[in-house]
Motif scaffolding. Structure first.
Motif, PDB file in Angstrom:
ATOM      1  N   ASP A   7      38.344  36.650  38.916  1.00 16.73           N
ATOM      2  CA  ASP A   7      39.126  35.492  38.481  1.00 16.73           C
ATOM      3  C   ASP A   7      38.284  34.657  37.520  1.00 16.73           C
ATOM      4  OD1 ASP A   7      41.112  33.633  38.232  1.00 16.73           O
ATOM      5  OD2 ASP A   7      41.045  32.941  40.318  1.00 16.73           O
ATOM      6  N   GLU A   8      38.646  34.646  36.271  1.00 14.43           N
ATOM      7  CA  GLU A   8      37.935  33.908  35.217  1.00 14.43           C
ATOM      8  C   GLU A   8      36.410  34.112  35.315  1.00 14.43           C
ATOM      9  OE1 GLU A   8      39.419  31.365  33.014  1.00 14.43           O
ATOM     10  OE2 GLU A   8      41.355  30.965  33.970  1.00 14.43           O
ATOM     11  N   THR A  35      45.277  32.566  39.307  1.00  8.03           N
ATOM     12  CA  THR A  35      44.509  32.556  40.558  1.00  8.03           C
ATOM     13  C   THR A  35      45.402  32.913  41.741  1.00  8.03           C
ATOM     14  OG1 THR A  35      42.908  30.975  39.699  1.00  8.03           O
ATOM     15  CG2 THR A  35      43.105  31.100  42.083  1.00  8.03           C
ATOM     16  N   GLN A  38      37.017  32.661  41.452  1.00  7.72           N
ATOM     17  CA  GLN A  38      36.829  31.822  40.263  1.00  7.72           C
ATOM     18  C   GLN A  38      35.505  31.058  40.320  1.00  7.72           C
ATOM     19  OE1 GLN A  38      40.377  29.768  39.211  1.00  7.72           O
ATOM     20  NE2 GLN A  38      39.528  28.969  37.319  1.00  7.72           N
TER      21      GLN A  38
HETATM   22 MG   LIG Z   1      42.800  29.873  38.040  1.00  4.29          MG
END
Ligand SMILES: [Mg+2]
Ligand SMILES: Nc1ncnc2c1ncn2[C@@H]1O[C@H](COP(=O)(O)OP(=O)(O)O)[C@@H](O)[C@H]1O
Length: 314
Positions: free
Chosen positions: A157-158, A44, A81
């Protein structure tokens, strides 16, 4: 292949925590790249620096064809995220709002919002409130938001980590479509997601890059012959296995030239072998001689999963 993004010596610390520790990598135009690593690896932090949201402690991020002073965000689409939405807005209102934030005029924002909502499969839900969307729908709306100004690079992000299996599938399929026309970089802690979508992987652990390259290249160069066996929970068998592991650990090849590595976990023994034929017949003889109560024996090759676990455990 031309380079779209080049990162050198990139570091970021938070007080005494070195979250990212001088990493170097580049992203080729048109590639799909996974930044893969366990929780706390620095994914991140890296992604927020790439998206221009966090200032590096040191190092450089260079986007091709962009001058130092230009706003990098023009060329980037970013999906955080856990994106936050206003639940009272409709999907369409949100997408138009995102377009205006990117500097599009009202008409252009409306047109682009409609187009992208259709692309991400939210045409029918466009006038419904976001509060009623599923996780997968929210993430698809997040993608429409990230792409509204047609960026060259999509950074996520993810993107699928928080989704249920249905949502995951929806979003993975969508990313598979999008990567045909956009360069993509996304982070994940799940190897399988990286394998499913990417050409290149960068494995990051504790702020350092442990391994990077094309998925194909890494797979080939780390493919090692292995033998796995399972025994009954039996004292004699387990002593045999422990002695085998100890002989490999002691000699590192010296006293046991057939085995490069051995690992015992419960009743499962995992052997990294130097030469399959010889190691297998030697092992089978030893199993018979020592009356090992074998349940299963499998000869094969190590997978990327094995490599990932090994890299990440260090
Ligand atoms: Mg992360
Ligand atoms: N704002 C922050 N303040 C202090 N420490 C942070 C902050 N953000 C991240 N960290 C630390 O930096 C490390 C990397 O975090 P992060 O980049 O979020 O990892 P990942 O996304 O791979 O899980 C962790 O040890 C985390 O606790």
């Amino acid at each position: 292949m031309s380079t779209l993004l080049e990162v050198s010596g990139l570091s970021r610390s938070f007080g005494s925590v070195q979250a990212v520790n001088g990493i170097e990598f580049s992203v080729g135009e048109g590639r799909c790249v996974a930044l893969l690593g366990p929780n706390g690896a620095g994914k991140t932090t890296t992604i927020r620096m790439l998206a221009g949201l966090l200032k590096p402690t040191s190092g450089a991020i260079k986007y091709a064809g962009q001058s130092e002073r230009a706003d990098v965000r023009e060329g980037i689409g970013y999906l955080p995220q856990s994106p936050a939405f206003y639940p009272w807005m409709t999907g369409l209102e949100f997408a138009v709002y995102a377009g205006k934030l990117c500097g599009l005029g009202g008409r252009e924002a409306g047109r682009s919002a409609g187009e992208w909502l259709e692309r991400v499969g939210l045409k029918d839900a466009a006038k419904r409130k976001i509060g009623g969307y599923s996780g997968g729908m929210k993430q698809r709306l997040g993608l429409a938001q990230a792409l509204i100004h047609r960026p060259k690079l999509l950074i996520m992000d993810e993107p699928v980590s928080a989704l249920d299996p249905v949502g995951r599938r929806e979003v993975l399929e969508l990313i598979r479509e999008l990567k045909r026309e956009t360069t993509v970089l996304f982070s994940t802690h799940v190897l399988h997601d990286a394998e499913e979508l990417c050409e290149d992987i960068i494995i990051i652990n504790k702020g350092d890059i442990a391994l990077q390259g094309s998925l194909e290249g890494i797979r080939n160069s780390y493919r090692k012959p292995i033998i796995e066996l399972t025994m009954e929970p039996d004292e004699g068998s387990s002593r045999w296995a422990r002695e085998l592991v100890a002989s490999v650990a002691a000699g590192q090849g010296g006293s046991n030239p057939l085995l490069a590595d051995a690992m015992l976990q419960g009743n499962e023994l995992r052997l990294s072998v130097r030469e399959m034929e010889e190691a297998r017949s030697h092992l089978l003889r030893s199993i018979v001689d020592n009356e090992v109560k074998l349940v299963r024996l499998q000869a094969g090759y190590s997978t990327l999963e094995d490599l990932f676990m090994k890299v990440v455990r260090i």
